[in-house]
Design a protein around this motif. Sequence first.
Motif, mmCIF file in Angstrom:
data_model
loop_
_atom_site.group_PDB
_atom_site.id
_atom_site.type_symbol
_atom_site.label_atom_id
_atom_site.label_comp_id
_atom_site.label_asym_id
_atom_site.label_seq_id
_atom_site.Cartn_x
_atom_site.Cartn_y
_atom_site.Cartn_z
ATOM 1 N N PHE A 28 19.029 -45.011 -4.848
ATOM 2 C CA PHE A 28 19.833 -44.242 -3.893
ATOM 3 C C PHE A 28 20.718 -43.241 -4.625
ATOM 4 N N LEU A 29 21.333 -43.661 -5.716
ATOM 5 C CA LEU A 29 22.169 -42.741 -6.498
ATOM 6 C C LEU A 29 21.338 -41.616 -7.091
ATOM 7 N N TYR A 30 20.150 -41.928 -7.556
ATOM 8 C CA TYR A 30 19.260 -40.906 -8.107
ATOM 9 C C TYR A 30 18.808 -39.940 -7.022
ATOM 10 N N PHE A 31 18.639 -40.436 -5.799
ATOM 11 C CA PHE A 31 18.309 -39.577 -4.667
ATOM 12 C C PHE A 31 19.411 -38.542 -4.444
ATOM 13 N N PHE A 32 20.663 -38.973 -4.461
ATOM 14 C CA PHE A 32 21.773 -38.038 -4.281
ATOM 15 C C PHE A 32 21.870 -37.063 -5.455
ATOM 16 N N TYR A 33 21.569 -37.533 -6.651
ATOM 17 C CA TYR A 33 21.538 -36.638 -7.808
ATOM 18 C C TYR A 33 20.475 -35.553 -7.617
ATOM 19 N N ALA A 34 19.314 -35.930 -7.128
ATOM 20 C CA ALA A 34 18.241 -34.963 -6.914
ATOM 21 C C ALA A 34 18.637 -33.941 -5.852
ATOM 22 N N LEU A 35 19.329 -34.390 -4.806
ATOM 23 C CA LEU A 35 19.822 -33.454 -3.792
ATOM 24 C C LEU A 35 20.793 -32.445 -4.395
ATOM 25 N N ILE A 36 21.716 -32.928 -5.196
ATOM 26 C CA ILE A 36 22.695 -32.043 -5.833
ATOM 27 C C ILE A 36 21.997 -31.090 -6.793
ATOM 28 N N PHE A 37 20.990 -31.578 -7.492
ATOM 29 C CA PHE A 37 20.250 -30.751 -8.436
ATOM 30 C C PHE A 37 19.537 -29.603 -7.717
ATOM 31 N N ILE A 38 18.934 -29.884 -6.570
ATOM 32 C CA ILE A 38 18.278 -28.831 -5.796
ATOM 33 C C ILE A 38 19.292 -27.800 -5.345
ATOM 34 N N ARG A 39 20.439 -28.264 -4.882
ATOM 35 C CA ARG A 39 21.494 -27.332 -4.429
ATOM 36 C C ARG A 39 21.992 -26.479 -5.592
ATOM 37 N N GLN A 40 22.146 -27.057 -6.760
ATOM 38 C CA GLN A 40 22.592 -26.289 -7.916
ATOM 39 C C GLN A 40 21.588 -25.208 -8.289
ATOM 40 N N ILE A 41 20.323 -25.519 -8.222
ATOM 41 C CA ILE A 41 19.299 -24.521 -8.538
ATOM 42 C C ILE A 41 19.332 -23.389 -7.521
ATOM 43 N N GLN A 42 19.513 -23.722 -6.236
ATOM 44 C CA GLN A 42 19.582 -22.685 -5.211
ATOM 45 C C GLN A 42 20.773 -21.769 -5.426
ATOM 46 N N VAL A 43 21.918 -22.336 -5.765
ATOM 47 C CA VAL A 43 23.115 -21.520 -6.027
ATOM 48 C C VAL A 43 22.916 -20.691 -7.287
ATOM 49 N N MET A 44 22.335 -21.263 -8.310
ATOM 50 C CA MET A 44 22.096 -20.543 -9.565
ATOM 51 C C MET A 44 21.151 -19.369 -9.338
#
Length: 78
Positions: A28-44
Amino acid sequence: MFESIITFIESGDVLSFFIKAFAIVMLFLYFFYALIFIRQIQVMKKILTLADGGSLLALAYFQMIAVIVLLVYAVLIL
């Protein structure tokens, strides 16, 4: 009620239960990390000009799909 708890503890499944619960919580924690990672790539990608052809975002979505598959597998099997 207490008899079933005592039987569960005496059967030796307590350690197995905690290992499985720990694995599911970590997924579950890794799932939230993956969500944040996708958002960071979109912002970048909005801020920087990248010539990656969308491969970073594709890898991030692949990671998210892998996490979802593992999470479903863990919940159903474990």
